[in-house]
Structures are given as structure tokens and as C-alpha cells.
Design an enzyme around this catalytic site. Structure first.
Site, PDB file in Angstrom:
ATOM      1  N   HIS A   1       0.834  -1.217   0.000  1.00  0.00           N
ATOM      2  CA  HIS A   1       0.000   0.000   0.000  1.00  0.00           C
ATOM      3  C   HIS A   1       0.862   1.257   0.000  1.00  0.00           C
ATOM      4  O   HIS A   1       0.579   2.226  -0.682  1.00  0.00           O
ATOM      5  CB  HIS A   1      -0.882   0.051   1.249  1.00  0.00           C
ATOM      6  CG  HIS A   1      -1.975  -0.957   1.247  1.00  0.00           C
ATOM      7  ND1 HIS A   1      -2.748  -1.205   0.155  1.00  0.00           N
ATOM      8  CD2 HIS A   1      -2.419  -1.777   2.220  1.00  0.00           C
ATOM      9  CE1 HIS A   1      -3.629  -2.147   0.451  1.00  0.00           C
ATOM     10  NE2 HIS A   1      -3.445  -2.512   1.703  1.00  0.00           N
TER      11      HIS A   1
ATOM     12  N   CYS B   1       5.601  -5.896 -20.686  1.00  0.00           N
ATOM     13  CA  CYS B   1       4.956  -5.134 -19.613  1.00  0.00           C
ATOM     14  C   CYS B   1       5.563  -5.432 -18.245  1.00  0.00           C
ATOM     15  O   CYS B   1       5.055  -4.973 -17.233  1.00  0.00           O
ATOM     16  CB  CYS B   1       3.448  -5.362 -19.611  1.00  0.00           C
ATOM     17  SG  CYS B   1       3.002  -7.065 -19.321  1.00  0.00           S
TER      18      CYS B   1
ATOM     19  N   GLU C   1       5.014 -15.442 -20.163  1.00  0.00           N
ATOM     20  CA  GLU C   1       5.759 -15.376 -18.893  1.00  0.00           C
ATOM     21  C   GLU C   1       6.149 -16.757 -18.377  1.00  0.00           C
ATOM     22  O   GLU C   1       6.567 -16.901 -17.240  1.00  0.00           O
ATOM     23  CB  GLU C   1       5.001 -14.557 -17.835  1.00  0.00           C
ATOM     24  CG  GLU C   1       3.532 -14.839 -17.724  1.00  0.00           C
ATOM     25  CD  GLU C   1       2.781 -13.856 -16.819  1.00  0.00           C
ATOM     26  OE1 GLU C   1       3.395 -13.048 -16.124  1.00  0.00           O
ATOM     27  OE2 GLU C   1       1.545 -13.932 -16.822  1.00  0.00           O
TER      28      GLU C   1
ATOM     29  N   ARG D   1      -6.035  -7.104 -18.433  1.00  0.00           N
ATOM     30  CA  ARG D   1      -5.592  -8.480 -18.163  1.00  0.00           C
ATOM     31  C   ARG D   1      -6.618  -9.148 -17.268  1.00  0.00           C
ATOM     32  O   ARG D   1      -7.022  -8.585 -16.246  1.00  0.00           O
ATOM     33  CB  ARG D   1      -4.230  -8.458 -17.461  1.00  0.00           C
ATOM     34  CG  ARG D   1      -3.760  -9.864 -17.120  1.00  0.00           C
ATOM     35  CD  ARG D   1      -2.370  -9.879 -16.558  1.00  0.00           C
ATOM     36  NE  ARG D   1      -2.344  -9.414 -15.179  1.00  0.00           N
ATOM     37  CZ  ARG D   1      -1.232  -9.323 -14.457  1.00  0.00           C
ATOM     38  NH1 ARG D   1      -0.066  -9.615 -15.008  1.00  0.00           N
ATOM     39  NH2 ARG D   1      -1.269  -8.913 -13.212  1.00  0.00           N
TER      40      ARG D   1
ATOM     41  N   ARG E   1      -4.011  -4.309 -14.250  1.00  0.00           N
ATOM     42  CA  ARG E   1      -4.021  -5.488 -13.364  1.00  0.00           C
ATOM     43  C   ARG E   1      -5.367  -5.540 -12.637  1.00  0.00           C
ATOM     44  O   ARG E   1      -5.538  -4.953 -11.571  1.00  0.00           O
ATOM     45  CB  ARG E   1      -2.885  -5.387 -12.344  1.00  0.00           C
ATOM     46  CG  ARG E   1      -1.486  -5.534 -12.942  1.00  0.00           C
ATOM     47  CD  ARG E   1      -0.446  -5.484 -11.829  1.00  0.00           C
ATOM     48  NE  ARG E   1       0.842  -6.007 -12.225  1.00  0.00           N
ATOM     49  CZ  ARG E   1       1.907  -5.240 -12.494  1.00  0.00           C
ATOM     50  NH1 ARG E   1       1.826  -3.923 -12.408  1.00  0.00           N
ATOM     51  NH2 ARG E   1       3.049  -5.795 -12.835  1.00  0.00           N
TER      52      ARG E   1
HETATM   53  C1  PEP Z   1       5.032  -9.840 -15.211  1.00  0.00           C
HETATM   54  O1  PEP Z   1       4.992 -10.976 -14.734  1.00  0.00           O
HETATM   55  O2  PEP Z   1       6.026  -9.370 -15.799  1.00  0.00           O
HETATM   56  C2  PEP Z   1       3.870  -8.940 -15.106  1.00  0.00           C
HETATM   57  C3  PEP Z   1       3.861  -7.775 -15.700  1.00  0.00           C
HETATM   58  O3  PEP Z   1       2.832  -9.353 -14.362  1.00  0.00           O
HETATM   59  P1  PEP Z   1       2.778  -9.308 -12.764  1.00  0.00           P
HETATM   60  O4  PEP Z   1       3.953  -8.496 -12.287  1.00  0.00           O
HETATM   61  O5  PEP Z   1       1.463  -8.697 -12.441  1.00  0.00           O
HETATM   62  O6  PEP Z   1       2.871 -10.763 -12.414  1.00  0.00           O
HETATM   63 MG    MG Z   2       3.151 -11.943 -14.172  1.00  0.00          MG
END
Ligand code: PEP
Ligand code: MG
Length: 593
Positions: free
Chosen positions: A200, A513, A442, A343, A307
Site C-alpha cells: 500500500h 509489460c 511469462e 488483463r 491489473r
Molecule cells: C510480469 O509478470 O512481468 C507482469 C507484468 O505481471 P505481474 O507483475 O502482475 O505478475
Molecule cells: Mg506476471
């Protein structure tokens, strides 16, 4: 609580996690909210009165939280965070906390001791959660626990509203109630023992643009009120009791940073075009509506990663279709005419979606998370897809599925999406039938089968935060092996290249991302690897844009050829550093980028 004065040597350097950029210099105000609890056993005749004392404390805590909520609900900029207070009020009803403490009192422990025992059990449970965001929700339980403890011990809580002058706030972990009561003008920076990028404190500091360094573990026991200090929220450095020389150096860095910030704003409206006329889309990663103004201020071209799990967390029921629709619609309208990549839920475990009874997992990062969770909870998944599709009538939506590990999975997602589209057609509900579908790359398996996956979707977005974790077998949240977590590892560069090549061959866009996308030092490598879109924390956009405008894809490709001859991440880093300093000495000559 004022601690005894400790000797702090001149120029004591500490390094934590820089989560909100900028430099602040000032004096410390220590908000040590940790109550000192006396733990002892009680007689059996005292049990009932001790149970009653504990329940009284729970009620007092509820009253306090409601008061804070009432006092801040009129403040527009804080409304977004009111859900945190609701979460805390809900925690006061939690059976593990309340009944657990009552049971421990019945085993003849005093209320403070019983509460302490239960809190420590809860902390262990949270520490075993793999997902960084969920793990950090432990801070909500801690904040409620500390509030109860203070009520039981009768200790006074010093709040941010009592800070008399502009200072650097040092605290164990910032309580959301604290942040809501604070006077922004009096806060120079935040420094905390606990926390990570998604705590937070981090989210709030970024949206308020206050420098912050978190995760220093023991800072609250090292400092005292009015101790001079410097905080660099970009690098994560905190310097206690700075010498005259350090003070001057950081004052200069601060001025340069602020000058650069102002100068960088000029890049807001310029296109991100390389010297060889390649247009790279620079988009923002967003979690909360309170981050929209920041995204606009920094000139992001829409959102490359929204997100959505933030809508589901910290509440007892998942958001219904209308609530999701309204959240998605708001972001689409704010970002118009740019696209918003939504997402689908990237969550694991049942902690924050209580109606779904999922068992504990030995290996949560490799378990029922992200798309696997959605494909198991199809009703919830369809509801989210309906909301996203309905929102697509109000702006340009792209749907992105997280953690896809193979072709069968994306085909199942597409089939479910088609079912939902058909439902909406049958109900004559408008939506964009051309909505683009993409996946996060990923997992190593997705890299290997990228050519097949590319035939199934309209875009790829490489999630390096997880890709690095899974490729290198390095837990992204484990500080003991953080030295192995290396974006420039030759295996990672090759994985990114393979995905870009597959995307190019199939004629689809490949973006990134993960946090790696927002690092200006990597811009030339990312160009050379073949990325066409970068999505990042909005504050990084002007910096990356400034660098990109002075580089060319061709030079990037040449650099990548050179980097591919190097066997270790360290050698890659040194070569890259030299190259970038040579090319852009005004930017990479110092550490202020
Ligand atoms: C990632 O895994 O690079 C991503 C952008 O998603 P998160 O950080 O939300 O897992
Ligand atoms: Mg991720």
C-alpha cells in the site's frame, strides 16, 4: 513512542527497495506503532473478564476505524483507498483472529499474549503465500493487530496527522489509516521496515509522487526523531546523519532530478519515435483509478497492462458484473482514444475470494494461479469477460490472458470468450466484435511454443517479472536469492528474442509489460531484440521516451549481436553500460536517469 537516542554514525548508508522516485532531504519523524505487549498467564477465574476485555478492544478498534473512514470519505483524492479501511473493519470479524485469540485466552493466556500468538500464526500463513501482492496484504492484518494491541495496552498511537513539520516519515509499515489522515504538505518521504513494490505504501507514494524506500527491515530501530537523513526513492538508498559533503552532493542530485522531471514533461506530447523512424508505443501499467492522473501527466499512450486483480482484493465478495463494467468503462473513457489492455484476473489461492474454497498449495507459484484459476472458476471468468466485452463498447479494449503455458490453454480461453460473445449477441448487448486478444508470455513453455501461440492471438506481451522467475528458477520475492534475478541473463535475452521473432514472423505486435520495460538503460537492447510496445509504471514513460528518441533499431540489433556472444549477465551488463554511456553520456554519465 520515542525511543532512546542511538548513536548513528555519519553517512550511514542503507539500501532498501526504491518504490517511488525522487530525492528528499530532511529530518526524520519516527512513527513507531508497535505496542509493547506484556505476555503472561492468567488464573482460570480471570478468563471470562479477559475475553470480555479483548472483545471490548475489538469494538473500540471498529469505532476508531469507522471514525477515520468518516473523516476521510469527504476527501476526493482518498476515496479510492477507502476500501482498505473496509478491509480492516472486515478483518475485525475474522474468525481466525477473533475466535483464535479467544481460544488462546481460554488456555489461560492474557489477551495481549493470546493476540500476539494468533498474529504470529497468521503472519506465518501469509509468508507462505507465493504471490507478492497477496503476501503483502499481511500488512493489513498487522495493522489491525497493532491497533488492537495498542488499545489493550493503552498506548497512544502517534499518527501522521500529529507531525508538526515537514519530515521524512519512518515507520514499520505505513497503516492505510495513517496515510489517509496525513497532510501531504508535511511529508517529504516514506521509509519503512516492511513492504515491496506492490505494498500500500508503495502504491500510495507513487500516486502522490512522494519519494519512498521500503523493505529496510530494521530502520525503525536505528533512528530517532529529528535525525537528519536523505532518501533516494529511485535507487532505494537511505543515508542517515549525512555529512556536509554528502548533503551537498544529494542537494545537487535533487536539483538535477527536479530539473530533469520538469524537462521530461516536455516529452509528454512528443511521439516515441526512434532515429530510424520506428514508432514504439509507450503505455502505462495501472492498478488503481488513483493512478490515472499520473498516467496522463506522463503522456502514456493508453494502458498496456491493467491489473484487474486489484478490483478483487481486500474484500469478501468478488466484484459483480456491473461494478467491473463501471471500473473498466472509467479507465477506457479516461484513456480514449488510446487502447486499454485489460488483463484477466491474475490471482492464486482462495484468500481474497472467500466464496471459492480452494485448498492450500505446496507450490503456489506453480499452482492454481492466473489463467489456471480462471479456467477452473469458469463462472467467475465468464463474468469478467462479459464485463470487459460490455466495456469495449466505450473505448478500445484489448483482452490479455495471464500465464498462458501452451496452445490448448489459449484455445480454451478463446472458446469461452466466443461463448460469452454469443451470449451478448443473443441478448442484443453491444460490444466491440473486433476486440483484440493477446497473451502474457511469462512461462518458458510459452517461449518455446511461441510460433504456435502467435497463430492464435493478435498480440504478445512479455511479462518479464514472471518470465525471469520461471526461466531462472528464482522466486521473484525472495530476498536471499535476489542476486540471481537478472534481466540481462543471456537466457532471458534469448527468450525475449525468440518471442519477438515468432511474433514478427506471424505479423503480430510484441510488447513487454514487466518492470524491465521501464528501465531506460535497457531501451536499446529492447529495440534490438524487436519489441514494438513497452508498458511500464507511468512515471518511467518520459525517461524511456527521451532515450528512445536518440536511438535506432539498427544500432540495437548490432548491440544485441554483440551481447549474444557474452556468456554471463554480468558481462552483458558491463558491455551495455559502456555502450549507453558512450552513446548518451549526458543521460547515463550519472545515476539520475
Ligand atoms: C510480469 O509478470 O512481468 C507482469 C507484468 O505481471 P505481474 O507483475 O502482475 O505478475
Ligand atoms: Mg506476471
Amino acid at each position: 513512542m520515542v525511543l532512546a537516542k542511538i548513536e548513528v554514525a555519519k553517512d550511514t548508508y542503507l539500501v532498501g527497495i526504491g518504490v517511488s522516485p525522487g530525492i528528499s532531504i530532511g529530518e526524520i519523524s519516527l512513527i513507531n506503532r508497535r505496542a509493547t505487549a506484556e505476555e503472561c498467564s492468567i488464573d482460570s477465574v480471570e478468563v471470562e473478564s479477559e475475553v470480555a476485555r479483548f472483545h471490548w478492544a475489538v469494538e473500540q478498534a471498529r469505532i476508531q476505524l469507522r471514525e477515520v473512514k468518516d473523516s476521510v470519505s469527504s476527501q476526493q483524492h482518498l476515496r479510492e483507498h477507502l476500501y482498505i479501511l473496509d478491509t480492516h473493519i472486515l478483518i475485525l470479524d475474522d474468525a481466525m483472529l477473533v475466535q483464535g485469540t479467544e481460544t488462546a485466552i481460554r488456555e489461560q493466556l492474557n489477551a495481549e499474549g493470546a493476540l500476539k500468538r494468533v498474529l504470529s500464526q497468521l503472519r506465518k500463513l501469509f509468508d507462505n503465500i507465493e504471490d507478492e501482492y497477496l503476501r503483502e496484504r499481511r500488512s493489513d492484518v498487522d495493522a489491525v493487530g497493532e491497533r488492537l494491541m495498542r488499545i489493550l495496552t493503552g498506548e497512544h498511537e502517534r499518527t501522521l496527522s500529529e507531525i508538526g513539520h515537514k519530515s521524512l516519515i519512518v515507520t514499520h509499515d505505513l497503516s492505510p489509516a495513517d496515510t489517509m489522515q496525513m497532510d501531504r504538505e508535511k511529508i517529504l518521504g516514506f521509509i519503512t521496515d516492511r513492504g515491496g513494490r506492490t505494498s500500500h505504501t508503495a502504491i500510495l507514494a507513487r500516486s502522490l509522487e512522494i519519494p519512498a524506500v521500503v523493505g529496510l527491515e530494521t530502520i525503525t530501530s536505528l533512528v530517532y526523531d529529528q535525525l537528519p537523513a536523505i532518501i533516494d526513492g529511485t535507487t532505494g538508498v537511505v543515508i542517515l546523519n549525512p555529512s556536509e559533503e554528502t548533503f551537498k552532493e544529494y542537494l545537487q542530485r535533487k536539483q538535477s532530478f527536479e530539473y530533469l522531471e520538469k524537462e521530461l514533461i516536455c516529452y509528454r506530447d512528443l511521439p516515441a519515435v526512434t532515429k530510424d523512424q520506428e514508432r514504439i508505443a509507450l503505455r502505462g501499467n495501472l492498478e488503481l483509478a488513483s493512478e490515472f492522473p499520473l498516467a496522463k501527466k506522463h503522456g502514456t499512450e493508453g494502458v498496456g497492462l491493467y491489473r484487474t486483480e486489484f478490483l478483487y482484493l481486500g474484500r469478501s465478495e468478488p466484484p459483480d458484473e456491473e461494478e467491473q463494467l463501471s471500473a473498466y468503462r472509467q479507465i477506457l473513457e479516461e484513456m480514449r482514444p488510446h487502447p486499454v489492455t485489460i488483463r484477466t484476473l491474475d490471482i492464486g489461492g482462495d484468500k481474497f475470494v472467500p466464496d471459492l474454497n480452494l485448498s492450500d498449495e505446496a507450490n503456489p507459484a506453480l499452482g492454481l494461479r492466473a489463467i489456471r484459476f480462471s479456467l477452473r472458476e469458469v463462472t467467475l471468468f465468464k463474468l469478467q469477460l462479459r464485463a470487459i466485452l460490455r466495456a469495449s463498447a466505450f473505448g478500445k479494449v484489448r483482452i490479455m490472458f495471464p500465464m498462458i503455458s501452451g496452445v490448448a490453454e489459449i484455445r480454451t480461453c478463446k472458446r469461452i470468450l466466443r461463448d460469452v460473445q454469443q451470449q451478448l449477441i443473443d441478448e442484443a448487448v453491444p460490444f466491440d466484435s473486433e476486440v483484440e486478444i493477446g497473451i502474457m508470455v511469462e512461462t518458458p513453455s510459452a517461449v518455446f511454443v511461441a510460433p504456435f501461440l502467435a497463430e492464435e492471438v493478435d498480440f504478445f506481451s512479455i511479462g518479464t517479472n514472471d518470465l525471469i522467475q520461471y526461466c531462472l528458477a528464482v522466486d521473484r520475492g525472495n530476498e536471499h536469492i535476489a542476486y540471481l534475478y537478472d534481466p540481462l541473463h543471456p537466457a532471458i535475452l534469448r527468450a525475449i528474442k525468440a518471442v519477438c521473432d515468432a511474433g514478427k514472423k506471424a505479423g503480430i505486435g510484441v510488447g513487454m509489460c514487466g518492470e524491465m520495460a521501464g528501465e531506460p538503460l535497457y531501451a536499446l537492447v529492447l529495440l534490438g531484440l524487436g519489441l514494438t510496445e513497452l508498458s511500464m509504471n507511468p512515471a518511467c514513460v518520459p525517461r524511456v521516451k527521451r532515450v528512445l528518441r536518440q536511438l535506432s533499431r539498427r544500432d540495437g540489433e548490432k548491440l544485441v549481436e554483440k551481447l549474444f556472444t557474452l556468456p554471463t549477465g554480468k558481462e552483458v551488463a558491463l558491455c551495455l553500460d559502456k555502450e549507453m554511456r558512450g552513446r548518451l553520456p549526458d543521460i547515463f554519465g550519472d545515476a539520475l536517469i
